[in-house]
Write a protein that holds these residues in place. Sequence first.
Motif, mmCIF file in Angstrom:
data_model
loop_
_atom_site.group_PDB
_atom_site.id
_atom_site.type_symbol
_atom_site.label_atom_id
_atom_site.label_comp_id
_atom_site.label_asym_id
_atom_site.label_seq_id
_atom_site.Cartn_x
_atom_site.Cartn_y
_atom_site.Cartn_z
ATOM 1 N N LEU A 105 0.883 -1.184 0.000
ATOM 2 C CA LEU A 105 0.000 0.000 0.000
ATOM 3 C C LEU A 105 0.908 1.218 0.000
ATOM 4 C CD1 LEU A 105 -3.193 0.389 2.194
ATOM 5 C CD2 LEU A 105 -1.751 2.320 1.652
ATOM 6 N N VAL A 106 0.724 2.066 -0.995
ATOM 7 C CA VAL A 106 1.565 3.259 -1.160
ATOM 8 C C VAL A 106 0.635 4.470 -1.114
ATOM 9 C CG1 VAL A 106 3.086 4.504 -2.760
ATOM 10 C CG2 VAL A 106 3.259 2.010 -2.563
ATOM 11 N N TYR A 107 0.897 5.425 -0.207
ATOM 12 C CA TYR A 107 0.003 6.581 -0.174
ATOM 13 C C TYR A 107 0.716 7.837 0.282
ATOM 14 C CZ TYR A 107 -0.681 6.700 4.955
ATOM 15 O OH TYR A 107 -0.493 6.839 6.319
ATOM 16 N N SER A 108 0.018 8.964 0.097
ATOM 17 C CA SER A 108 0.521 10.263 0.532
ATOM 18 C C SER A 108 -0.640 11.088 1.060
ATOM 19 C CB SER A 108 1.182 11.010 -0.630
ATOM 20 O OG SER A 108 1.588 12.305 -0.189
ATOM 21 N N THR A 109 -0.328 11.891 2.100
ATOM 22 C CA THR A 109 -1.314 12.859 2.603
ATOM 23 C C THR A 109 -0.768 14.269 2.385
ATOM 24 O OG1 THR A 109 -0.303 12.729 4.774
ATOM 25 C CG2 THR A 109 -2.201 11.310 4.394
ATOM 26 N N GLY A 110 0.204 14.352 1.449
ATOM 27 C CA GLY A 110 0.749 15.671 1.134
ATOM 28 C C GLY A 110 2.088 15.943 1.789
ATOM 29 N N ASN A 111 2.565 14.937 2.553
ATOM 30 C CA ASN A 111 3.905 15.055 3.178
ATOM 31 C C ASN A 111 4.796 13.918 2.728
ATOM 32 O OD1 ASN A 111 3.440 17.324 4.815
ATOM 33 N ND2 ASN A 111 2.254 16.037 6.235
ATOM 34 N N VAL A 142 5.687 10.403 0.176
ATOM 35 C CA VAL A 142 5.051 9.135 -0.174
ATOM 36 C C VAL A 142 5.694 8.011 0.639
ATOM 37 C CG1 VAL A 142 4.630 7.492 -2.048
ATOM 38 C CG2 VAL A 142 4.685 9.966 -2.535
ATOM 39 N N ASN A 143 4.849 7.158 1.231
ATOM 40 C CA ASN A 143 5.379 6.028 1.991
ATOM 41 C C ASN A 143 4.735 4.727 1.527
ATOM 42 O OD1 ASN A 143 7.164 7.260 4.256
ATOM 43 N ND2 ASN A 143 5.331 8.576 4.155
ATOM 44 N N GLY A 144 5.563 3.666 1.499
ATOM 45 C CA GLY A 144 5.080 2.361 1.043
ATOM 46 C C GLY A 144 5.140 1.329 2.153
ATOM 47 N N PHE A 145 4.071 0.530 2.249
ATOM 48 C CA PHE A 145 3.947 -0.475 3.306
ATOM 49 C C PHE A 145 3.729 -1.840 2.668
ATOM 50 C CE2 PHE A 145 3.479 2.552 6.804
ATOM 51 C CZ PHE A 145 3.171 3.708 6.095
ATOM 52 N N THR A 146 4.510 -2.812 3.098
ATOM 53 C CA THR A 146 4.376 -4.160 2.547
ATOM 54 C C THR A 146 3.558 -5.028 3.503
ATOM 55 O OG1 THR A 146 6.461 -3.950 1.375
ATOM 56 C CG2 THR A 146 5.652 -6.183 1.736
ATOM 57 N N TYR A 147 2.631 -5.788 2.945
ATOM 58 C CA TYR A 147 1.749 -6.623 3.754
ATOM 59 C C TYR A 147 2.461 -7.916 4.137
ATOM 60 C CZ TYR A 147 -2.403 -9.253 5.213
ATOM 61 O OH TYR A 147 -3.305 -9.976 5.946
ATOM 62 N N VAL A 168 -0.330 -7.730 9.018
ATOM 63 C CA VAL A 168 -0.206 -6.278 9.087
ATOM 64 C C VAL A 168 0.634 -5.729 7.931
ATOM 65 C CG1 VAL A 168 -0.437 -6.105 11.610
ATOM 66 C CG2 VAL A 168 1.842 -6.360 10.579
ATOM 67 N N PHE A 169 0.371 -4.468 7.593
ATOM 68 C CA PHE A 169 1.218 -3.728 6.647
ATOM 69 C C PHE A 169 2.356 -3.108 7.455
ATOM 70 C CE2 PHE A 169 -0.841 -3.694 2.526
ATOM 71 C CZ PHE A 169 -2.182 -3.933 2.778
ATOM 72 N N VAL A 170 3.572 -3.275 6.967
ATOM 73 C CA VAL A 170 4.764 -2.751 7.663
ATOM 74 C C VAL A 170 5.470 -1.740 6.775
ATOM 75 C CG1 VAL A 170 7.020 -3.401 8.600
ATOM 76 C CG2 VAL A 170 5.045 -4.887 8.997
ATOM 77 N N LEU A 171 5.918 -0.625 7.371
ATOM 78 C CA LEU A 171 6.626 0.406 6.595
ATOM 79 C C LEU A 171 7.899 -0.197 6.004
ATOM 80 C CD1 LEU A 171 6.852 3.393 5.704
ATOM 81 C CD2 LEU A 171 8.082 3.824 7.867
ATOM 82 N N SER A 172 7.930 -0.317 4.691
ATOM 83 C CA SER A 172 9.083 -0.935 4.010
ATOM 84 C C SER A 172 9.763 0.048 3.055
ATOM 85 C CB SER A 172 8.603 -2.141 3.201
ATOM 86 O OG SER A 172 7.539 -1.738 2.337
ATOM 87 N N HIS A 173 9.041 1.041 2.611
ATOM 88 C CA HIS A 173 9.578 2.024 1.639
ATOM 89 C C HIS A 173 9.258 3.437 2.122
ATOM 90 C CE1 HIS A 173 9.335 -1.715 -0.636
ATOM 91 N NE2 HIS A 173 10.020 -1.188 -1.638
ATOM 92 N N PRO A 174 10.027 3.920 3.132
ATOM 93 C CA PRO A 174 9.772 5.274 3.641
ATOM 94 C C PRO A 174 10.198 6.336 2.621
ATOM 95 C CG PRO A 174 11.658 4.276 4.781
ATOM 96 C CD PRO A 174 11.089 3.221 3.864
#
Length: 331
Positions: free
Chosen positions: A169-175, A177-182, A188-194
């Motif tokens: 899951l890759v998303y942004s809220t305007g600050n 882009v961060n990617g999370f691998t399931y 759980v989704f874990v932060l894998s691509h900060p």
Amino acid sequence: MEKVTTLGEFIIERQQDYPGSTGEFSRLLSAIRLASKIVSHQINKAGLLNDILGAAESENIQGEQQQKLDIFANNQFIKALEKRKVICGIASEENEDFIPLNKEGKYIVSMDPLDGSSNIDVNVSVGTIFSIYERISPQGQPVELTDFLQEGNKQVAAGYVIYGSSTMLVYSTGNGVNGFTYDPGIGVFVLSHPNMKFPATGKIYSMNEGNFFNCSVGVQNYIKYAQTIDKATNRPFTGRYIGSLVADFHRNLIKGGIYIYPATQSAPNGKLRLLYECNPIAYIAEQAGGTASDGATRILDIKPTELHQRVPLYTGIKSMVNKAEEILKAN
Ligand SMILES: O=P(O)(O)OC[C@H]1O[C@](O)(COP(=O)(O)O)[C@@H](O)[C@@H]1O
Ligand SMILES: [Mg+2]
Ligand SMILES: [Mg+2]
């Protein structure tokens, strides 16, 4: 032991960036997280289930044959979002009209529940794309069409899920882009691509070249430019095309490249939909230091006029998209 950050923790941590935030947005994101897990689970075992692969008997508003997984994903996301009560309406590729939900809801969501439908049955990466806005009509009133026809630069968040060798899951809220691998083992989704950013340069171009003679001379000249041998400018570029926008974009974000779905004689406005494909992808592209246009105009500045309108898309590394625009303009 290395500290892992789950998506849930990340959402709560980031909530602190928004003083006065009510948690409504976090609840919306948690609905997307839940539906993504359910769809990911279904996709991973799709080959085993006869009732999930293949075409459904119905067509969507765009006259496209719906796949069973299009409908499954659509239902899962609508169900999860509806339950959270913070959304006043949803626009989906699979629904002709927008779906009014909780009148008190503050947010609207436009989504492509299953992107890359032509790849479902052949075990190739597919995705989900979502775009989030705050409503403009008064809270407490039913949602209106105008709530959905806001320019992309008004998005408060956007992202995609890619169901590939792993689910991310890759998303942004305007600050950024961060990617999370399931991690299906712990669910759980874990932060894998900060803090994902396009590389400074790239050499991948992605376009369905089967459309070459169906495109303008400008587009043909850009493809020729990409294929020309010139070491000084990193050419020839490498052609890569999966046929799932999410997967092609994701690869180019990580490796560096440009994705093009141009206008063609048979599709004068291109194929991709502004509200739930081009706007969210453009939002991520810009947050990752890239850009997105219709060949001339910034995607995020285009004023939508219809729920399912299409626009041409050129997105990726700034210098590569600028070069394409320059060649288009010259022809
Ligand atoms: O088969 P084509 O013409 O290359 O089109 C492929 C494009 O169409 C799409 O499949 C359209 O999206 P949907 O599958 O959500 O309808 C994109 O994911 C992809 O980039
Ligand atoms: Mg799509
Ligand atoms: Mg779709």
